[in-house]
Write a protein that holds these residues in place. Structure first.
Motif, short mmCIF file in Angstrom:
data_model
loop_
_atom_site.label_atom_id
_atom_site.label_comp_id
_atom_site.label_asym_id
_atom_site.label_seq_id
_atom_site.Cartn_x
_atom_site.Cartn_y
_atom_site.Cartn_z
N UNK A 1 0.84 -1.20 0.00
CA UNK A 1 0.00 0.00 0.00
C UNK A 1 0.87 1.25 0.00
N UNK A 2 0.68 2.16 -0.96
CA UNK A 2 1.50 3.38 -0.99
C UNK A 2 1.03 4.38 0.05
N UNK A 3 1.89 5.32 0.40
CA UNK A 3 1.55 6.33 1.41
C UNK A 3 0.30 7.11 1.03
N UNK A 4 0.08 7.31 -0.28
CA UNK A 4 -1.08 8.07 -0.75
C UNK A 4 -2.40 7.38 -0.41
N UNK A 5 -2.36 6.07 -0.16
CA UNK A 5 -3.57 5.32 0.16
C UNK A 5 -3.57 4.80 1.59
N UNK A 6 -2.44 4.87 2.26
CA UNK A 6 -2.32 4.22 3.57
C UNK A 6 -3.19 4.88 4.63
N UNK A 7 -3.42 6.19 4.51
CA UNK A 7 -4.18 6.89 5.52
C UNK A 7 -5.59 6.37 5.70
N UNK A 8 -6.19 5.84 4.64
CA UNK A 8 -7.57 5.36 4.73
C UNK A 8 -7.68 4.10 5.60
N UNK A 9 -6.55 3.48 5.88
CA UNK A 9 -6.56 2.27 6.70
C UNK A 9 -6.35 2.57 8.18
N UNK A 10 -6.16 3.84 8.54
CA UNK A 10 -6.00 4.22 9.96
C UNK A 10 -7.39 4.35 10.57
N UNK A 11 -7.66 3.54 11.57
CA UNK A 11 -9.00 3.51 12.17
C UNK A 11 -9.07 4.22 13.52
N UNK A 12 -8.00 4.12 14.32
CA UNK A 12 -8.02 4.66 15.68
C UNK A 12 -6.66 5.22 16.04
N UNK A 13 -6.65 6.09 17.04
CA UNK A 13 -5.42 6.71 17.55
C UNK A 13 -5.34 6.50 19.06
N UNK A 14 -4.11 6.36 19.57
CA UNK A 14 -3.88 6.19 21.01
C UNK A 14 -2.60 6.91 21.40
N UNK A 15 -2.37 7.02 22.70
CA UNK A 15 -1.08 7.44 23.23
C UNK A 15 -0.31 6.20 23.70
N UNK A 16 1.00 6.34 23.81
CA UNK A 16 1.86 5.20 24.14
C UNK A 16 2.88 5.59 25.21
N UNK A 17 3.17 4.67 26.11
CA UNK A 17 4.39 4.71 26.89
C UNK A 17 5.22 3.50 26.45
N UNK A 18 6.21 3.76 25.61
CA UNK A 18 7.09 2.70 25.11
C UNK A 18 8.26 2.57 26.09
N UNK A 19 8.10 1.68 27.04
CA UNK A 19 9.11 1.51 28.09
C UNK A 19 10.42 1.01 27.48
N UNK A 20 11.52 1.66 27.85
CA UNK A 20 12.83 1.30 27.32
C UNK A 20 13.82 1.10 28.45
N UNK A 21 14.71 0.14 28.28
CA UNK A 21 15.76 -0.14 29.25
C UNK A 21 17.08 0.27 28.61
N UNK A 22 17.46 1.53 28.85
CA UNK A 22 18.54 2.18 28.08
C UNK A 22 19.90 1.52 28.25
#
Length: 328
Positions: free
Chosen positions: A153-174
């Motif tokens: 899927x190209x970027x020009x069409x990919x947006x139509x497949x986005x259904x929902x949005x969320x926030x994230x805490x991506x825990x990292x062990x530096x």
């Protein structure tokens, strides 16, 4: 529309949440879980939207007070969790702090890693880790949930497949990352379970703040009740979410319920603060020759949230403490 998952079983119990996050209603007659709704989105979405309108109009006699602490992550587990580094100025800063040049391709080809997705931490659950010496860090991000995405899927069409949005805490062990990257095979032990906001929202819920496939609102991060950063998630985002979805689907199809993250939100304007400890430490190294801000200790608390123009929470808040995990 705002959706959440109450803690029940492995996949949660789907509920619809009011715009002001005060009330909720069961959605089990439409779909038992958010994953089930996404699997049949064309049929489920209009029915969920109708229930959402009724809830906001006060027409749901069986509604109940919404409790963010009763929620799992909207998708308690997912078929796919791929996290990018869309804020390339953040990546450049990381490399500059250790004296490494950044390849020019980083500005044209997104970085991406495949994270742990068989179980996420609830938005109000403790982050349980065994050792402070691992270099415990939070990362405030935005993520999208997709429907089914065809391969290529190209970027020009990919947006139509986005259904929902969320926030994230991506825990990292530096402190585990350098050794893993030195093997040339990517993250694993240095990236434990992530967590997501109590509520997932459809893009239309953001109005004009969702444009160019970016969320144009500030992401507020507090550490131990003190504001740590509030960069604008729509500013300095080199790769938008349509581009990230296209990157992930380059040579594979994505199934409904795939989660794609933005990477740590970061602005070139350093007055907005940071969304992770590593970035602040890097700035300290560049400005003062050494890092002074410590990584998280047991008992430390992080809160990640995004507010609308009236100061109301959009997604609810990720609010977690780091606690010591005792092995069995």
């Amino acid at each position: 529309m705002k959706l959440a998952s109450l803690k029940q079983g492995r996949d949660g119990q789907l509920i619809v949440v009011s715009r002001d996050l005060s009330r909720a209603v069961q959605a089990g007659t439409i779909a038992p879980s958010l994953q089930a709704a996404l699997d049949n989105w064309a049929e489920a979405e209009p029915r969920l939207q109708a229930l959402y309108r009724q809830l906001n109009e006060g027409a749901c006699a069986d509604s109940f007070p919404f409790d963010q602490a009763a929620c799992a992550s909207p998708l308690p587990r997912a078929y796919q969790w791929a996290d990018g580094s869309a804020y390339v100025n953040h990546v450049e800063l990381v490399r500059k702090a250790r004296g490494a040049e950044m390849p020019a391709s980083f500005w044209t080809d997104p970085l991406m890693y495949q994270g742990m997705s068989d179980g996420f931490i609830g938005p109000r659950e403790d982050i349980r880790l065994a050792d402070e010496a691992w270099g415990i860090d939070f990362e405030g991000e935005v993520a999208v949930i997709t429907g089914d995405v065809p391969m290529g899927t190209p970027a020009e069409r990919a947006g139509e497949h986005i259904k929902l949005l969320m926030l994230v805490n991506d825990v990292s062990l530096r402190n585990l990352i350098p050794h893993e990257l030195a093997k040339g095979f990517g993250f694993f032990q240095s990236k434990p379970a992530s967590s997501f906001s109590p509520v997932a929202v459809t893009p239309d819920e953001l109005g004009d703040h969702w444009r160019e496939h970016k969320v144009h609102r500030r992401l507020r991060v507090h550490l131990n009740d003190e504001l740590f950063g509030e960069p604008d998630a729509g500013t300095d985002m080199t790769f938008d979410f349509a581009q990230l979805v296209a990157h992930v689907s380059f040579n594979r199809a994505l199934c409904a319920g795939s989660i794609i993250g933005s990477g740590t939100v970061s602005n070139v304007d350093r007055s907005t603060g940071s969304c992770c400890l590593a970035e602040r430490r890097m700035l300290e190294i560049l400005d003062q020759g050494q890092a002074k801000t410590p990584f998280m200790k047991f008992g430390d608390r992080v809160r990640i949230e995004m507010l609308d123009e009236a100061g109301h929470s959009i997604f609810g808040a990720i609010d977690q403490r780091v606690v010591k995990h005792e092995a069995l």
